[in-house]
Motif scaffolding. Structure first.
Motif, short mmCIF file in Angstrom:
data_model
loop_
_atom_site.label_atom_id
_atom_site.label_comp_id
_atom_site.label_asym_id
_atom_site.label_seq_id
_atom_site.Cartn_x
_atom_site.Cartn_y
_atom_site.Cartn_z
N ASP A 72 0.83 -1.21 0.00
CA ASP A 72 0.00 0.00 0.00
C ASP A 72 0.86 1.25 0.00
OD1 ASP A 72 -2.41 -1.31 -0.06
OD2 ASP A 72 -2.75 -1.21 2.10
N ARG A 73 1.88 1.26 0.83
CA ARG A 73 2.74 2.44 0.92
C ARG A 73 3.51 2.69 -0.37
NH1 ARG A 73 5.23 1.73 7.07
NH2 ARG A 73 3.27 2.12 8.18
N LYS A 78 2.96 -5.77 -8.03
CA LYS A 78 3.67 -6.75 -8.85
C LYS A 78 5.01 -7.19 -8.27
CE LYS A 78 5.04 -7.58 -13.66
NZ LYS A 78 4.99 -7.03 -15.04
N PRO A 79 5.86 -6.30 -7.75
CA PRO A 79 7.15 -6.77 -7.20
C PRO A 79 6.97 -7.78 -6.07
CG PRO A 79 7.18 -4.39 -7.50
CD PRO A 79 5.77 -4.83 -7.73
N PHE A 80 5.98 -7.57 -5.22
CA PHE A 80 5.73 -8.50 -4.12
C PHE A 80 5.23 -9.85 -4.64
CE2 PHE A 80 5.40 -4.30 -2.27
CZ PHE A 80 6.03 -4.44 -1.05
N ILE A 81 4.36 -9.80 -5.65
CA ILE A 81 3.83 -11.03 -6.24
C ILE A 81 4.95 -11.82 -6.90
CG2 ILE A 81 2.20 -11.97 -7.92
CD1 ILE A 81 0.51 -9.43 -7.50
N ARG A 122 -1.40 -9.67 -4.04
CA ARG A 122 -2.13 -10.33 -5.14
C ARG A 122 -3.64 -10.17 -4.97
NH1 ARG A 122 -2.31 -16.37 -4.28
NH2 ARG A 122 -3.95 -15.59 -2.92
N ASP A 123 -4.13 -10.37 -3.75
CA ASP A 123 -5.56 -10.22 -3.51
C ASP A 123 -6.02 -8.78 -3.72
OD1 ASP A 123 -5.66 -12.89 -2.97
OD2 ASP A 123 -5.81 -12.68 -0.79
N ALA A 124 -5.14 -7.83 -3.33
CA ALA A 124 -5.47 -6.42 -3.54
C ALA A 124 -5.54 -6.10 -5.04
CB ALA A 124 -4.43 -5.54 -2.86
N SER A 129 -9.13 -4.94 -9.69
CA SER A 129 -9.39 -5.16 -11.11
C SER A 129 -10.87 -5.26 -11.46
CB SER A 129 -8.66 -6.43 -11.58
OG SER A 129 -9.26 -7.59 -11.03
N VAL A 130 -11.75 -5.33 -10.44
CA VAL A 130 -13.19 -5.48 -10.69
C VAL A 130 -13.97 -4.53 -9.78
CG1 VAL A 130 -13.02 -7.89 -11.44
CG2 VAL A 130 -13.34 -7.36 -9.00
N THR A 131 -15.26 -4.43 -10.04
CA THR A 131 -16.12 -3.60 -9.21
C THR A 131 -16.42 -4.31 -7.89
OG1 THR A 131 -18.15 -4.51 -10.13
CG2 THR A 131 -17.19 -2.60 -11.26
N HIS A 132 -16.86 -3.53 -6.92
CA HIS A 132 -17.19 -4.09 -5.60
C HIS A 132 -18.29 -5.15 -5.71
CE1 HIS A 132 -17.89 -4.28 -1.30
NE2 HIS A 132 -19.18 -4.08 -1.52
N GLU A 133 -19.23 -4.94 -6.61
CA GLU A 133 -20.37 -5.86 -6.74
C GLU A 133 -19.96 -7.22 -7.26
OE1 GLU A 133 -20.24 -2.80 -7.91
OE2 GLU A 133 -21.62 -1.79 -6.51
N ASN A 134 -18.78 -7.33 -7.87
CA ASN A 134 -18.35 -8.59 -8.48
C ASN A 134 -17.23 -9.29 -7.70
OD1 ASN A 134 -20.13 -8.15 -10.54
ND2 ASN A 134 -18.61 -7.34 -11.96
N GLN A 135 -16.84 -8.77 -6.57
CA GLN A 135 -15.65 -9.30 -5.91
C GLN A 135 -15.83 -10.74 -5.42
OE1 GLN A 135 -13.94 -6.73 -2.99
NE2 GLN A 135 -13.50 -5.11 -4.47
#
Length: 283
Positions: A72-73, A78-81, A122-124, A129-135
């Protein structure tokens, strides 16, 4: 009740699903045989098996807290993944080279270090990548892809062992192939560029993140309650390693044991997309 059809697939969702698929093939080729490898090939005690699994999962759990905050900071996922999947991939052959349970302890901890490093970013990325309604639907499909690898991985292990005379050690080296494939696929992910902010706004955002993300009192009541319930469940939930050892002690043939484990994962993979979609509908 059938969930309505919604567009939930995009390049990020598909790529992350394939990455988890190949990574889980690598991991699950080995997971059901690792307790047998430890107790029969290396001669480790049940206490050692418990220490290895408990410590490895503790490493993953603790690191997840900080990897999420760091990503987040930095406003980077991607580097963490990439680092997480790479560490998990190279941990597999290191286990195969082990000749004592201490060596397996460090290799297994490295594998879970990679898991803890990659999981929250990765989960973030998946969530962004999608809307809240589709998570719910998206995470359901991702879990299905992940667990499909957990179905195929043990089947590959059965095939390998059937043609190589139950040579458990060599299987750890073959698991490097799908592990490296998952790392290569990470390179294809296109990460969203962070939103541009004014210098003062950016500093304020970072200060707020530092102040709020790691303090317990900043979490909402429902989230604290969720963590409490989840902690109790995890405390009571037995590691699959001990369930596999118990089944073996009950007289189940080694290959039959792996087939049972595959079916266990198949149920999860088959149910996840529908249940994930239903969570979007029911709340």
């Amino acid at each position: 009740m059938q969930p309505p059809q919604r567009k939930i697939f995009n390049s990020t969702v598909i790529n992350l699903g394939l990455i988890s698929f190949f990574a889980d093939i690598a991991g699950e080729m080995l997971y059901p045989i690792t307790p047998i490898f430890l107790t029969t090939v290396i001669g480790a005690s049940m206490t050692s098996v418990g220490l290895i699994e408990g410590s490895a999962e503790a490493v993953a759990s603790l690191l997840k807290i900080y990897s999420g905050i760091w990503s987040d900071r930095m406003q980077k996922r991607k580097p963490f993944i990439l680092a997480g999947y790479f560490l998990a991939a190279i941990a597999k052959p290191l286990t195969g080279l082990s000749h004592s349970w201490i060596h397996v302890f460090f290799a297994r901890s490295l594998d879970r270090f990679g898991k803890g490093l990659r999981g929250p970013p990765r989960d973030a990325m998946l969530s962004d990548s999608v809307t809240h309604e589709n998570q719910g639907a998206v995470f359901g499909w991702h879990r299905a892809m992940d667990t499909a690898g957990a179905v195929l991985g043990p089947l590959i292990a059965i095939y390998f062992l059937s043609i190589n005379g139950n040579n458990l050690r060599d299987l750890y080296f073959w698991a490097l192939i799908p592990g490296i494939l998952s790392v290569i696929l990470v390179l294809w992910i296109k990460e969203k560029k962070p939103e541009k902010k004014t210098s003062s706004a950016a500093k304020a955002s970072i200060s707020k993140a530092k102040a709020s993300q790691i303090k317990w009192h900043s979490f909402s009541g429902p989230f604290k309650y969720y963590l409490f319930v989840w902690a109790i469940f995890c405390l009571a939930n037995s590691s699959d390693v001990f369930l596999l050892l118990k089944a073996k002690q009950a007289g189940i043939d080694f290959k039959q044991l792996i087939f049972i484990y595959c079916f266990y994962n198949f149920v999860c993979a088959a149910a996840s997309p529908y249940l994930g979609s239903m969570s979007d509908i029911l709340g």
